[in-house]
Scaffold this motif. Structure first.
Motif, PDB file in Angstrom:
ATOM      1  N   ILE A 103       0.817  -1.224   0.000  1.00  0.00           N
ATOM      2  CA  ILE A 103       0.000   0.000   0.000  1.00  0.00           C
ATOM      3  C   ILE A 103       0.853   1.278   0.000  1.00  0.00           C
ATOM      4  O   ILE A 103       0.565   2.206  -0.768  1.00  0.00           O
ATOM      5  CB  ILE A 103      -1.010  -0.029   1.173  1.00  0.00           C
ATOM      6  N   PRO A 104       1.952   1.377   0.811  1.00  0.00           N
ATOM      7  CA  PRO A 104       2.790   2.584   0.704  1.00  0.00           C
ATOM      8  C   PRO A 104       3.427   2.746  -0.675  1.00  0.00           C
ATOM      9  O   PRO A 104       3.839   3.855  -1.033  1.00  0.00           O
ATOM     10  CB  PRO A 104       3.868   2.357   1.779  1.00  0.00           C
ATOM     11  N   ALA A 105       3.501   1.660  -1.455  1.00  0.00           N
ATOM     12  CA  ALA A 105       4.098   1.753  -2.790  1.00  0.00           C
ATOM     13  C   ALA A 105       3.300   2.690  -3.689  1.00  0.00           C
ATOM     14  O   ALA A 105       3.863   3.332  -4.586  1.00  0.00           O
ATOM     15  CB  ALA A 105       4.185   0.367  -3.429  1.00  0.00           C
ATOM     16  N   PHE A 106       1.989   2.797  -3.483  1.00  0.00           N
ATOM     17  CA  PHE A 106       1.183   3.732  -4.273  1.00  0.00           C
ATOM     18  C   PHE A 106       1.640   5.173  -4.040  1.00  0.00           C
ATOM     19  O   PHE A 106       1.642   5.990  -4.953  1.00  0.00           O
ATOM     20  CB  PHE A 106      -0.306   3.596  -3.911  1.00  0.00           C
ATOM     21  N   VAL A 107       2.024   5.477  -2.794  1.00  0.00           N
ATOM     22  CA  VAL A 107       2.516   6.821  -2.473  1.00  0.00           C
ATOM     23  C   VAL A 107       3.934   7.002  -3.005  1.00  0.00           C
ATOM     24  O   VAL A 107       4.257   8.028  -3.623  1.00  0.00           O
ATOM     25  CB  VAL A 107       2.476   7.058  -0.948  1.00  0.00           C
ATOM     26  N   LEU A 108       4.793   5.991  -2.791  1.00  0.00           N
ATOM     27  CA  LEU A 108       6.189   6.094  -3.217  1.00  0.00           C
ATOM     28  C   LEU A 108       6.306   6.172  -4.738  1.00  0.00           C
ATOM     29  O   LEU A 108       7.253   6.756  -5.262  1.00  0.00           O
ATOM     30  CB  LEU A 108       6.981   4.893  -2.686  1.00  0.00           C
ATOM     31  N   ALA A 109       5.355   5.563  -5.461  1.00  0.00           N
ATOM     32  CA  ALA A 109       5.372   5.625  -6.927  1.00  0.00           C
ATOM     33  C   ALA A 109       4.769   6.927  -7.446  1.00  0.00           C
ATOM     34  O   ALA A 109       4.735   7.150  -8.663  1.00  0.00           O
ATOM     35  CB  ALA A 109       4.613   4.428  -7.502  1.00  0.00           C
ATOM     36  N   GLY A 110       4.271   7.788  -6.543  1.00  0.00           N
ATOM     37  CA  GLY A 110       3.699   9.065  -6.949  1.00  0.00           C
ATOM     38  C   GLY A 110       2.274   8.971  -7.472  1.00  0.00           C
ATOM     39  O   GLY A 110       1.752   9.939  -8.030  1.00  0.00           O
ATOM     40  N   LEU A 111       1.625   7.806  -7.273  1.00  0.00           N
ATOM     41  CA  LEU A 111       0.246   7.645  -7.752  1.00  0.00           C
ATOM     42  C   LEU A 111      -0.741   8.319  -6.810  1.00  0.00           C
ATOM     43  O   LEU A 111      -1.765   8.847  -7.247  1.00  0.00           O
ATOM     44  CB  LEU A 111      -0.084   6.155  -7.872  1.00  0.00           C
ATOM     45  N   TRP A 112      -0.451   8.241  -5.517  1.00  0.00           N
ATOM     46  CA  TRP A 112      -1.254   8.936  -4.515  1.00  0.00           C
ATOM     47  C   TRP A 112      -0.360   9.984  -3.867  1.00  0.00           C
ATOM     48  O   TRP A 112       0.780   9.672  -3.473  1.00  0.00           O
ATOM     49  CB  TRP A 112      -1.749   7.967  -3.438  1.00  0.00           C
ATOM     50  N   PRO A 113      -0.820  11.234  -3.734  1.00  0.00           N
ATOM     51  CA  PRO A 113       0.034  12.254  -3.102  1.00  0.00           C
ATOM     52  C   PRO A 113       0.362  11.923  -1.652  1.00  0.00           C
ATOM     53  O   PRO A 113       1.436  12.244  -1.153  1.00  0.00           O
ATOM     54  CB  PRO A 113      -0.801  13.534  -3.218  1.00  0.00           C
ATOM     55  N   SER A 114      -0.575  11.289  -0.977  1.00  0.00           N
ATOM     56  CA  SER A 114      -0.358  10.856   0.406  1.00  0.00           C
ATOM     57  C   SER A 114      -1.429   9.818   0.726  1.00  0.00           C
ATOM     58  O   SER A 114      -2.311   9.548  -0.091  1.00  0.00           O
ATOM     59  CB  SER A 114      -0.451  12.029   1.384  1.00  0.00           C
ATOM     60  N   LEU A 115      -1.329   9.247   1.922  1.00  0.00           N
ATOM     61  CA  LEU A 115      -2.313   8.237   2.320  1.00  0.00           C
ATOM     62  C   LEU A 115      -3.379   8.915   3.179  1.00  0.00           C
ATOM     63  O   LEU A 115      -3.343   8.856   4.404  1.00  0.00           O
ATOM     64  CB  LEU A 115      -1.617   7.104   3.092  1.00  0.00           C
ATOM     65  N   GLY A 116      -4.324   9.563   2.509  1.00  0.00           N
ATOM     66  CA  GLY A 116      -5.404  10.241   3.211  1.00  0.00           C
ATOM     67  C   GLY A 116      -6.665   9.396   3.251  1.00  0.00           C
ATOM     68  O   GLY A 116      -6.734   8.313   2.667  1.00  0.00           O
ATOM     69  N   MET A 117      -7.681   9.896   3.928  1.00  0.00           N
ATOM     70  CA  MET A 117      -8.930   9.140   4.093  1.00  0.00           C
ATOM     71  C   MET A 117      -9.617   8.838   2.766  1.00  0.00           C
ATOM     72  O   MET A 117     -10.397   7.892   2.665  1.00  0.00           O
ATOM     73  CB  MET A 117      -9.891   9.911   4.995  1.00  0.00           C
ATOM     74  N   GLU A 118      -9.321   9.640   1.733  1.00  0.00           N
ATOM     75  CA  GLU A 118      -9.942   9.373   0.424  1.00  0.00           C
ATOM     76  C   GLU A 118      -9.462   8.043  -0.167  1.00  0.00           C
ATOM     77  O   GLU A 118     -10.059   7.519  -1.112  1.00  0.00           O
ATOM     78  CB  GLU A 118      -9.652  10.522  -0.548  1.00  0.00           C
ATOM     79  N   ARG A 119      -8.360   7.480   0.383  1.00  0.00           N
ATOM     80  CA  ARG A 119      -7.838   6.187  -0.090  1.00  0.00           C
ATOM     81  C   ARG A 119      -8.233   5.031   0.833  1.00  0.00           C
ATOM     82  O   ARG A 119      -7.756   3.913   0.672  1.00  0.00           O
ATOM     83  CB  ARG A 119      -6.306   6.239  -0.183  1.00  0.00           C
ATOM     84  N   TYR A 120      -9.101   5.319   1.802  1.00  0.00           N
ATOM     85  CA  TYR A 120      -9.416   4.313   2.830  1.00  0.00           C
ATOM     86  C   TYR A 120     -10.038   3.054   2.224  1.00  0.00           C
ATOM     87  O   TYR A 120      -9.550   1.944   2.426  1.00  0.00           O
ATOM     88  CB  TYR A 120     -10.361   4.917   3.877  1.00  0.00           C
ATOM     89  N   TRP A 121     -11.119   3.213   1.458  1.00  0.00           N
ATOM     90  CA  TRP A 121     -11.835   2.024   0.986  1.00  0.00           C
ATOM     91  C   TRP A 121     -11.051   1.268  -0.072  1.00  0.00           C
ATOM     92  O   TRP A 121     -11.173   0.039  -0.176  1.00  0.00           O
ATOM     93  CB  TRP A 121     -13.226   2.418   0.472  1.00  0.00           C
ATOM     94  N   GLN A 122     -10.233   1.968  -0.853  1.00  0.00           N
ATOM     95  CA  GLN A 122      -9.374   1.253  -1.806  1.00  0.00           C
ATOM     96  C   GLN A 122      -8.389   0.351  -1.063  1.00  0.00           C
ATOM     97  O   GLN A 122      -8.197  -0.815  -1.418  1.00  0.00           O
ATOM     98  CB  GLN A 122      -8.611   2.254  -2.668  1.00  0.00           C
ATOM     99  N   SER A 123      -7.763   0.910  -0.015  1.00  0.00           N
ATOM    100  CA  SER A 123      -6.783   0.141   0.758  1.00  0.00           C
ATOM    101  C   SER A 123      -7.455  -1.019   1.483  1.00  0.00           C
ATOM    102  O   SER A 123      -6.925  -2.147   1.511  1.00  0.00           O
ATOM    103  CB  SER A 123      -6.078   1.061   1.765  1.00  0.00           C
ATOM    104  N   VAL A 124      -8.614  -0.755   2.096  1.00  0.00           N
ATOM    105  CA  VAL A 124      -9.336  -1.816   2.806  1.00  0.00           C
ATOM    106  C   VAL A 124      -9.728  -2.931   1.840  1.00  0.00           C
ATOM    107  O   VAL A 124      -9.602  -4.128   2.161  1.00  0.00           O
ATOM    108  CB  VAL A 124     -10.587  -1.244   3.514  1.00  0.00           C
ATOM    109  N   ALA A 125     -10.175  -2.561   0.645  1.00  0.00           N
ATOM    110  CA  ALA A 125     -10.574  -3.580  -0.342  1.00  0.00           C
ATOM    111  C   ALA A 125      -9.403  -4.478  -0.705  1.00  0.00           C
ATOM    112  O   ALA A 125      -9.551  -5.710  -0.801  1.00  0.00           O
ATOM    113  CB  ALA A 125     -11.129  -2.898  -1.595  1.00  0.00           C
ATOM    114  N   LEU A 126      -8.213  -3.892  -0.899  1.00  0.00           N
ATOM    115  CA  LEU A 126      -7.028  -4.695  -1.218  1.00  0.00           C
ATOM    116  C   LEU A 126      -6.724  -5.689  -0.103  1.00  0.00           C
ATOM    117  O   LEU A 126      -6.427  -6.869  -0.359  1.00  0.00           O
ATOM    118  CB  LEU A 126      -5.820  -3.778  -1.446  1.00  0.00           C
TER     119      LEU A 126
END
Length: 684
Positions: A103-126
């Motif tokens: 999951i932190p790889a999405f941030v490190l790859a620059g796909l997500w600017p940070s791990l905010g609440m808007e990414r909650y359900w995507q992360s939970v689904a994974l």
């Protein structure tokens, strides 16, 4: 006269669990499941913290067994309730292991600017889809694998012995809880600067007066040289010292060796040649800030890609060394599936799994959920038409569900042989990621959206493999104790869902406070995954540096380095981390030497080892929980108190000395008398 051969060998006895299958005992109770879900959140969060900061996690089975047993004994709980609590409580660690790798790889790859609440359900689904996939696959394979005489399941046996030796629980729990409090307190005191946490030291690299001549001729070109580099003291960290203690002096030294090569060889060497070509330091700038920033940048941008190449080879080499076990696991996966499909509904309680209809219906639902999830990620690439996106999502889900089944079987097989602490989940994830990346390229998915699709596809199988190994380990322990597999499987489903819903928050808190990829939060495995996905699909990778690291990895294999992966992780981590882990390994070495010198018998040595592992586990959990609280304060833009005592040069040494004293004193003072029976051995 030679002894006579035995003519009539005794037939192998039928397995008998500790709690007879005919005995009725409270098992799947509300309090046991609730306690397990609380533990899965806490131990999962602690391992997420540890995985992001130190690049490794510790097995949660043993602490979960001790905590669950001590609390349920106060409520007059049964042995099988303890088994359920441990099973549910330990699964969060494996969800955390899968989550921090991907999951932190999405941030490190620059796909997500940070791990905010808007990414909650995507992360939970994974996490949920991956976790449920692992549970369902292990349910299909459980009966054959837990009864396989060739799989010793060392950590499962240790956990079952902990439960059997219930009288040890109270003392063990006191050691664990006391050191959780002590570890949290020591970390808190360092963060308010009662003593320093780590210190940086600038070291001058003298420039050659005339420069370095490139060649033997007097007309050869001259290179200007010189600069300053930075070294960092070992962190006064209860968690890092605890990790070093648990992995022991040899592996701690190997991890530290990577840090020595990175910060003692590569960074100074590069600054030696880069120094004169860097922008000049402004008159009002601090040399410590300027050169410290240069040293960090060189390590971050040049040395870490080399470490990624080494990790790549290390992961591949780990799987190569296990090739026979991997092949056996894959063959067994196919044969076990046939056997489990033919198996009738067991009448015995200890052989009763979730029904095959429920399991296959669950796999079908997860498959549909995977298609929806992959459709979301692939459509985000915006370079495929609607039909191709649907086809791509279905192909990716089909390939990954087959791969997930094989890796679940392989993961379970490896846990059966060497325990979940040594399960190479990152190596299996690496294979998954490469397959996913090639699959996306073949489907025509590229660019930034393609990188997201690769990481989304790989994350599910990563969590699945980690959960499968941990769950099979707990099912074996339950098999020995006489637990009901179906109830343990239902409990793990609850535990996986709870862990998935909870673990996003420690990840978000830590990212907000320190940011993934920083010196305070390196996230080495996630960095590896991000760089590979970007390189294969996005075309954005420092390949020359990675190839140098790959060659370095091959060189380490040729000189028979025990673990090229651990060495490369040491290069990827800050020096304060690897040196503190090394100090923890040395504490273990000194403790073992003092233990042997005192002439203890085997039972006393086992008690010393147990108390040492419990002490280290408590320190790790204590710092992790306190660290999450402090990170939430820092992330919300609040300041901690600042005490000036920590500015003194020797204050951190006092804090380190206190930690070393406790980590040696507690195990040695718990040796007990020579006539006491040996306790169950803690295998971490």
């Amino acid at each position: 006269m030679s002894p006579q051969p035995v003519v009539n060998a005794e037939a192998p006895k039928k397995f008998r669990p500790y709690v007879p299958e005919t005995m009725e005992m409270r098992e799947f109770t509300f309090r046991a499941v609730l306690l397990g879900m609380l533990m899965t959140g806490v131990l999962g969060a602690a391992n997420a913290y540890l995985g992001l900061k130190a690049g490794m996690t510790i097995a949660a089975t043993y602490p979960a067994a001790v905590i669950g047993m001590s609390i349920l004994r106060l409520m007059k709980g049964s042995l099988l309730e303890e088994n359920i609590a441990r099973t549910v409580g330990a699964i969060g660690e494996s969800v955390a292991a899968g989550a921090v790798f991907t999951i932190p790889a999405f941030v490190l790859a620059g796909l997500w600017p940070s791990l905010g609440m808007e990414r909650y359900w995507q992360s939970v689904a994974l996490m949920v889809i991956g976790g449920l996939l692992g549970i369902l696959f292990v349910t299909l394979l459980r009966r054959v694998m837990v009864e396989d005489p060739e799989l010793p399941f060392p950590e499962s046996v240790a956990a079952s012995e902990i439960h059997k030796a219930g009288q040890q629980g109270s003392k063990a729990a006191k050691i664990l809880f006391a050191n959780m409090g002590f570890g949290g307190l020591m970390y808190f005191l360092s963060q308010i600067n009662l003593f320093w946490y780590t210190r940086n030291v600038l070291v001058n690299i003298p420039r050659m007066t005339t420069g370095l001549r490139l060649g033997r001729s007097s007309t050869s070109p001259m290179l200007a040289t010189g600069g300053m580099t930075q070294f960092t003291s070992p962190a006064v960290s209860p968690a890092y010292l605890g990790v070093g203690y648990i992995i022991g002096p040899r592996l701690a030294s190997l991890n530290f060796a990577g840090g020595v090569v990175a910060w003692g060889l590569l960074v100074p060497l590069l600054i030696y040649f880069l120094g004169p070509n860097l922008p000049p330091m402004t008159p009002d700038a601090s040399p410590a800030v300027y050169w410290g920033g240069i040293a960090f940048s060189v390590w971050y941008s040049i040395v870490r890609p080399i470490a990624v190449g080494g990790m790549l080879v290390g992961a591949g080499f780990t799987l190569f060394r296990m090739r026979k076990q991997l092949l056996a696991g894959m063959k067994r996966a196919v044969s076990d599936l046939k056997k489990s499909a033919e198996a009738h509904q067991a009448t015995s309680r200890i052989d009763r799994d979730l029904s095959a209809k429920v399991v296959f219906a669950g796999v079908a639902l997860v498959f549909v959920a995977m298609i929806a999830l992959y459709y979301y990620f692939i459509s985000g690439a915006h370079n495929l038409t609607g039909n191709k996106v649907v086809a791509g999502a279905m192909v990716a889900a089909a390939v990954m569900i087959v791969l997930g089944f094989f890796f679940a079987a392989v993961s379970g097989n490896l846990v059966g042989m060497i325990g979940s602490s040594n399960n190479p989940v990152s190596g299996l994830t690496l294979c998954t990621l490469v397959v996913a990346a090639l699959l996306m390229v073949a489907l025509g998915v590229s660019g930034v959206g393609g990188v997201a699709a690769v990481l989304g596809v790989a994350a599910v199988v990563c969590v699945s493999s980690a959960v499968a190994g941990e769950m099979l380990q707990d099912l074996k322990a339950g098999h020995i104790l006489g637990g009901t597999p179906a109830k343990m499987q239902i409990g793990d489903i609850f535990g996986t869902i709870v862990a998935s819903l909870v673990l996003f928050f420690p990840l978000m808190i830590l990212d907000k406070a320190y940011h993934f990829g920083s010196a305070a939060l390196p996230a080495p495995q996630a960095g590896l995954m991000a760089m590979l996905a970007q390189g294969i699909v996005g075309g954005n990778m420092a390949w020359p540096l990675v190839i140098v690291g790959i060659l370095m990895g091959f060189a380490m294999i040729l000189v028979e380095v025990k673990s090229p992966m651990l060495f490369s992780v040491g290069m990827y981590l800050p020096l304060e981390t690897t040196s503190a882990i090394f100090v923890g390994g040395m504490i273990r070495w000194f403790t073992d030497k003092l233990r042997d010198r005192r002439g203890y018998n085997e039972a006393q040595k086992a008690r010393v080892d147990n108390a040492g592992v419990l002490t280290a586990s408590g320190l790790i959990a204590g710092e992790a929980l306190c660290g999450l609280v402090i990170a939430s304060i820092v992330g919300s833009n609040h300041q901690l108190w600042h005490i000036d005592v920590g500015d003194f040069a020797f204050s951190g040494l006092i804090g380190m000395a206190v930690l070393i004293f406790v980590m040696m004193k507690v195990p040695l003072s718990n040796a007990g008398s020579p006539d006491e029976p040996a306790p169950p051995t803690a295998i971490m």
